[in-house]
Design a protein around this motif. Sequence first.
Motif, PDB file in Angstrom:
ATOM      1  N   TYR A  29       0.846  -1.202   0.000  1.00 32.62           N
ATOM      2  CA  TYR A  29       0.000   0.000   0.000  1.00 32.62           C
ATOM      3  C   TYR A  29       0.879   1.249   0.000  1.00 32.62           C
ATOM      4  O   TYR A  29       0.905   2.019   0.967  1.00 32.62           O
ATOM      5  N   PRO A  30       1.626   1.473  -1.081  1.00 32.09           N
ATOM      6  CA  PRO A  30       2.591   2.575  -1.116  1.00 32.09           C
ATOM      7  C   PRO A  30       1.981   3.961  -0.953  1.00 32.09           C
ATOM      8  O   PRO A  30       2.624   4.861  -0.409  1.00 32.09           O
ATOM      9  N   SER A  31       0.740   4.142  -1.390  1.00 31.86           N
ATOM     10  CA  SER A  31       0.130   5.474  -1.333  1.00 31.86           C
ATOM     11  C   SER A  31      -0.010   5.989   0.101  1.00 31.86           C
ATOM     12  O   SER A  31      -0.091   7.201   0.325  1.00 31.86           O
ATOM     13  N   TRP A  35       4.020  10.045   1.229  1.00 32.11           N
ATOM     14  CA  TRP A  35       4.043  11.418   1.744  1.00 32.11           C
ATOM     15  C   TRP A  35       5.186  11.659   2.740  1.00 32.11           C
ATOM     16  O   TRP A  35       5.577  12.807   3.000  1.00 32.11           O
ATOM     17  N   ILE A  36       5.765  10.575   3.271  1.00 29.24           N
ATOM     18  CA  ILE A  36       6.844  10.702   4.262  1.00 29.24           C
ATOM     19  C   ILE A  36       8.164  11.087   3.591  1.00 29.24           C
ATOM     20  O   ILE A  36       9.018  11.737   4.198  1.00 29.24           O
ATOM     21  N   ALA A  37       8.328  10.691   2.316  1.00 24.03           N
ATOM     22  CA  ALA A  37       9.615  10.838   1.627  1.00 24.03           C
ATOM     23  C   ALA A  37      10.229  12.244   1.726  1.00 24.03           C
ATOM     24  O   ALA A  37      11.432  12.371   2.002  1.00 24.03           O
ATOM     25  N   VAL A 213       8.051   4.515  -2.264  1.00 19.36           N
ATOM     26  CA  VAL A 213       8.413   5.272  -3.470  1.00 19.36           C
ATOM     27  C   VAL A 213       8.911   4.338  -4.575  1.00 19.36           C
ATOM     28  O   VAL A 213       8.735   4.617  -5.760  1.00 19.36           O
ATOM     29  N   ASN A 214       9.520   3.215  -4.184  1.00 16.63           N
ATOM     30  CA  ASN A 214      10.121   2.306  -5.155  1.00 16.63           C
ATOM     31  C   ASN A 214       9.419   0.959  -5.244  1.00 16.63           C
ATOM     32  O   ASN A 214      10.029  -0.026  -5.695  1.00 16.63           O
ATOM     33  N   ALA A 215       8.172   0.884  -4.835  1.00 20.07           N
ATOM     34  CA  ALA A 215       7.469  -0.401  -4.773  1.00 20.07           C
ATOM     35  C   ALA A 215       7.496  -1.137  -6.112  1.00 20.07           C
ATOM     36  O   ALA A 215       7.736  -2.346  -6.164  1.00 20.07           O
TER      37      ALA A 215
END
Length: 321
Positions: A29-31, A35-37, A213-215
């Motif tokens: 569930y990357p979404s 936002w943390i990146a 971010v890289n999933a």
Amino acid sequence: MKTIERISKFTGDTFALWVIFFGALSFFYPSGFTWIAPHITLLLGIIMFGMGLTLSPSDFKAVFKAPRSVLIGVLAQFIIMPLLAFGLANLFQLEPEIAVGVILVGCCPGGTASNVMTFLAKGNTALSVAVTSISTLLAPILTPTLTLLLASKWLPVSASSMFVSIAQIVLVPIVLGIIVKLLFKNQVAKSVSALPLISVVGIVAVASAVVAVNAGKIAETGLLILGVVALHNVLGLLFGFLAAKLLKLDFSSQKAISIEVGMQNSGLGAALALAHFSPLAAVPSAIFSVWHNISGPILATWWGKRSNKNSISSSPVPFTD
């Protein structure tokens, strides 16, 4: 405060599980984590500030009490892991971004989790803390220099820009932490029990953000990167141990050097990769963060049980050369 202390201790004791759980969650569930990146640098700064709050003059006095042991640990840290990373990048013919990411995490200083693992392994914890502290303070110089020497074959490296980044992320927060501790000693002493909780949240957030971010790319090349990262970590543990043994350190110090060399500050590696290379270059650091929090506790538990079985005293070894 007691409640926070209990929560902090629990999260510290189960650190590896949180890294694995949220790493998996951010992959599927990357979404929920991308936002943390943009806040990774801030998170690492907070973690380093917390490290500064825990440092005391005795940590640096240890350097003068056992300079040879500390020197061996620092040299092993900045020789073994960078060279292993360079060798693995060439051996597996990694694509440029991944190769630089592997080398970058190899050139980072030891992570603070190594101190906890050394304690659990009944190793020389004072030595581990001293090596972590010194290698972290040397990182603004050595990490960019080694990355330039070893990674410029694949991608352009700006050592000066990396120096500025590491100074901002590592050096300045640590120095501020030390100053705050000196000025507000009593207040810091009351709140220091909450630091493990802050560190766990910060490191888990950093690893989760990089995975999120890289999933897609991890789904394509994850097994290859995992294999390289696992090999890098295991060989680092092995060669760190062998180096300390070859140089005739006691068994307690051999365990400390092994763990210190094998467990990197992967959060710093991820932040530098995102700032100076690409999101893909941060993947090895994110996977390293998950992996070494599996291998480290396994090795520490095995060594700790072996020490108990052999009736080796668990009291601290005098930290002198």
